[in-house]
Design a protein around this motif. Structure first.
Motif, PDB file in Angstrom:
ATOM      1  N   ASP A   1     -21.650 -37.842 -34.531  1.00 41.55           N
ATOM      2  CA  ASP A   1     -22.536 -38.888 -35.037  1.00 41.55           C
ATOM      3  C   ASP A   1     -22.621 -38.861 -36.560  1.00 41.55           C
ATOM      4  O   ASP A   1     -22.569 -39.895 -37.225  1.00 41.55           O
ATOM      5  CB  ASP A   1     -23.925 -38.729 -34.427  1.00 41.55           C
TER       6      ASP A   1
ATOM      7  N   SER B   1     -14.942 -46.938 -33.228  1.00 41.31           N
ATOM      8  CA  SER B   1     -16.362 -46.913 -32.861  1.00 41.31           C
ATOM      9  C   SER B   1     -16.541 -47.149 -31.371  1.00 41.31           C
ATOM     10  O   SER B   1     -17.442 -46.575 -30.729  1.00 41.31           O
ATOM     11  CB  SER B   1     -17.137 -47.966 -33.667  1.00 41.31           C
TER      12      SER B   1
ATOM     13  N   SER C   1     -19.873 -40.922 -26.305  1.00 47.90           N
ATOM     14  CA  SER C   1     -21.303 -40.650 -26.424  1.00 47.90           C
ATOM     15  C   SER C   1     -22.026 -40.968 -25.133  1.00 47.90           C
ATOM     16  O   SER C   1     -22.915 -40.215 -24.682  1.00 47.90           O
ATOM     17  CB  SER C   1     -21.893 -41.466 -27.581  1.00 47.90           C
ATOM     18  N   HIS C   2     -21.672 -42.085 -24.507  1.00 46.86           N
ATOM     19  CA  HIS C   2     -22.318 -42.449 -23.236  1.00 46.86           C
ATOM     20  C   HIS C   2     -21.970 -41.435 -22.146  1.00 46.86           C
ATOM     21  O   HIS C   2     -22.810 -41.111 -21.286  1.00 46.86           O
ATOM     22  CB  HIS C   2     -21.899 -43.853 -22.809  1.00 46.86           C
TER      23      HIS C   2
ATOM     24  N   THR D   1     -22.573 -50.490 -34.727  1.00 49.05           N
ATOM     25  CA  THR D   1     -22.562 -50.530 -33.267  1.00 49.05           C
ATOM     26  C   THR D   1     -23.807 -49.824 -32.758  1.00 49.05           C
ATOM     27  O   THR D   1     -24.164 -48.761 -33.270  1.00 49.05           O
ATOM     28  CB  THR D   1     -21.303 -49.814 -32.744  1.00 49.05           C
TER      29      THR D   1
ATOM     30  N   ARG E   1     -26.183 -47.463 -31.061  1.00 54.38           N
ATOM     31  CA  ARG E   1     -25.992 -46.081 -30.627  1.00 54.38           C
ATOM     32  C   ARG E   1     -27.171 -45.653 -29.749  1.00 54.38           C
ATOM     33  O   ARG E   1     -28.336 -45.822 -30.144  1.00 54.38           O
ATOM     34  CB  ARG E   1     -25.900 -45.161 -31.852  1.00 54.38           C
TER      35      ARG E   1
ATOM     36  N   ASP F   1     -18.450 -44.623 -28.844  1.00 60.14           N
ATOM     37  CA  ASP F   1     -19.536 -45.008 -27.944  1.00 60.14           C
ATOM     38  C   ASP F   1     -19.247 -44.574 -26.511  1.00 60.14           C
ATOM     39  O   ASP F   1     -20.153 -44.125 -25.784  1.00 60.14           O
ATOM     40  CB  ASP F   1     -19.740 -46.524 -28.004  1.00 60.14           C
TER      41      ASP F   1
END
Length: 478
Positions: free
Chosen positions: A97, A130, A137-138, A19, A21, A134
């Motif tokens: 990560d 995943s 993380s965003h 995916t 990143r 994400d």
């Protein structure tokens, strides 16, 4: 034969698509804005004739020349707390990560080996996880981009909001990290199985390559001794495409399929090697059997010539029933010997053409024909010998049979007042059968052969009764 070339093997593992990143900017302070000397200030300094370095000693009365030290107190404390929250969020981000990268490797390992429903569920679970990674993380990246903690005019309220947002981002990253850890723990059995198979892969392929090389060398040695071994060469050549597939790797053909192919190639190549190494010995053995069977056929030919005189004596001295079943022995023996000679000739031809399997099969046929002939020829001589013995002294055969019956009767009565009917009845029948056989010896031309077959049948029946008694008593003792 030229050896099959050994090619280096490097298994490739299919990759699970990653995916995309978005990584945050690297940690560390950004270049601060507004810290240099402004253009109007430089012009003013030049007009009054002061050097540029003297500007640091002037009072901060010029607009645009302020520094962070003029914002003390609560704003600086909030900035520090926000920076600490940012650093903690960055650490959580990089920890997540790293864990995701490690888990991706585990998933790739499993999918390279396992196509079971459990493995497919693991892939689906990883993809769903995943997606949540994400999202977290965003959120972190957005929080970092939304707050510039290096601004000179950063207000306390802005620093506080930054701390809150970055702390929330860190907490979300931590929650997803814990979920990822639980998911990774559940992959233990699948991952262990996959790693075991991957650990077997390279050694298995190498064994196959070495087995092919050894087979090729053994075949070359056999050919060097004058043996063609064309059938073995064809079998070995058929394995060359398999070696090509092995060298193409598990990434193209799959780990389980590659393991199975490597094991099959190893087995077949080792079989070819073993046969090639045995080929000189096998050729020598066939040569010995050709000579041995030829000698035996000649001896049986000589013995079969004596059957007719034996039959002539049997006809002259004994009743028809004593020799009638032996009438066709000379013809059968002659036909068998002719077939044996023909098969021997074919076997010699096959040996000369190095058709080892055909030669071996033909020699087995010759041996069976000679065994049948030997039994028939021996039967005639044995019949005459036994008839001579019973004609001279039938009492010896009678006493031998009576002794067997009496011994069985004593065993049947041992420890009993009356015998078991299952034992007594066949023994009584045996006594009656012996008496009838003895009575058959009276007369001018007694059937001695019938007498012999009857006494032998009586002894066989008695032996079965004795075995039954001992079996039953042995079972009762336990």
């Amino acid at each position: 034969m030229t050896a099959i070339p050994a090619q280096p093997y490097s298994p490739s593992v299919p990759r699970v698509p990653r995916t995309r990143r978005l990584l945050p900017p690297p940690p560390g302070p950004r270049p601060r804005r507004g810290r240099g000397t402004s253009g109007p200030l430089r012009a003013t300094l030049a007009l009054v004739g002061l050097p540029l370095v003297a500007a640091v000693a002037l009072p901060a009365a010029f607009a645009g020349g302020g520094t962070r030290r003029w914002f003390g107190g609560r704003a600086e404390n909030q900035r520090a707390e926000a920076q600490a929250a940012k650093d903690a969020a960055a650490a959580a981000f990089y920890e997540l990560d790293t864990a995701q990268r490690d888990l991706r490797i585990s998933i790739e390992t499993i999918t390279a080996v396992d196509d079971s429903p459990a493995a497919r569920r693991a892939v689906d679970g990883f993809e769903a996880l995943s997606g949540r990674i994400d999202e977290a993380s965003h959120r972190y990246i957005d929080a970092v981009d939304a707050h510039d903690l290096d601004r000179d005019d950063l207000e306390a309220s802005a620093a506080s909001r930054a701390r809150v947002d970055l702390t929330a981002a860190r907490d979300e990253l931590g929650r997803v990290k814990r979920e990822l850890d639980r998911f990774a723990d559940g992959l233990g059995p699948l991952l262990g199985k996959a790693e075991t198979q991957l650990a077997r892969l390279a050694p298995a392929v190498e064994r196959a390559r070495q087995a092919l090389l050894a087979a090729s060398n053994a075949l070359d040695t056999a050919r060097g001794s004058g043996l063609s071994a064309d059938d073995l060469a064809a079998r070995l050549a058929a394995l060359a495409p398999e070696l090509t597939k092995l060298n193409q790797g598990a990434g193209q053909h799959g780990v389980p399929q590659t393991l199975e192919r490597a094991e099959r190639v190893t087995r077949e190549a080792e079989a070819v090697r073993a046969e090639a190494e045995r080929l000189p010995e096998r050729a020598a053995e066939i040569d010995r059997r050709l000579v041995s069977l030829r000698t035996r056929a000649q001896a049986l030919t000589t013995r079969s010539e004596q059957v007719e005189p034996v039959l002539s004596e049997l006809r002259r001295r004994f009743a028809v029933a004593c020799w009638q079943d032996l009438q066709h022995v000379p013809e059968v023996a002659g036909e068998n010997l002719r077939q044996a000679e023909a098969r021997l000739a074919e076997a010699r031809t096959a040996r000369g053409e190095q058709r080892w399997a055909d030669a071996t099969a033909l020699l087995a046929t010759v041996r069976a024909l000679l065994n049948t002939t030997d039994e028939a020829v021996s039967a005639a001589g044995d019949r005459l010998r036994r008839l001579n013995a019973v004609q001279k002294d039938p009492e010896q055969e009678i006493e031998r049979t009576r002794f067997a019956i009496r011994d069985a009767q004593r065993l049947a009565m041992a420890g009993r007042n009356t015998p078991d009917p299952r034992h007594a009845r066949p023994l009584d029948d045996a006594v009656a059968r012996l008496e009838r056989a003895v009575a058959g010896l009276e007369g001018r031309h007694p059937d001695y052969w019938h007498f012999l077959t009857e006494t032998e049948a009586v002894r066989t029946t008695v032996s079965r009764v004795v075995a039954l008694i001992r079996e039953e008593r042995g079972a009762g003792a336990h």
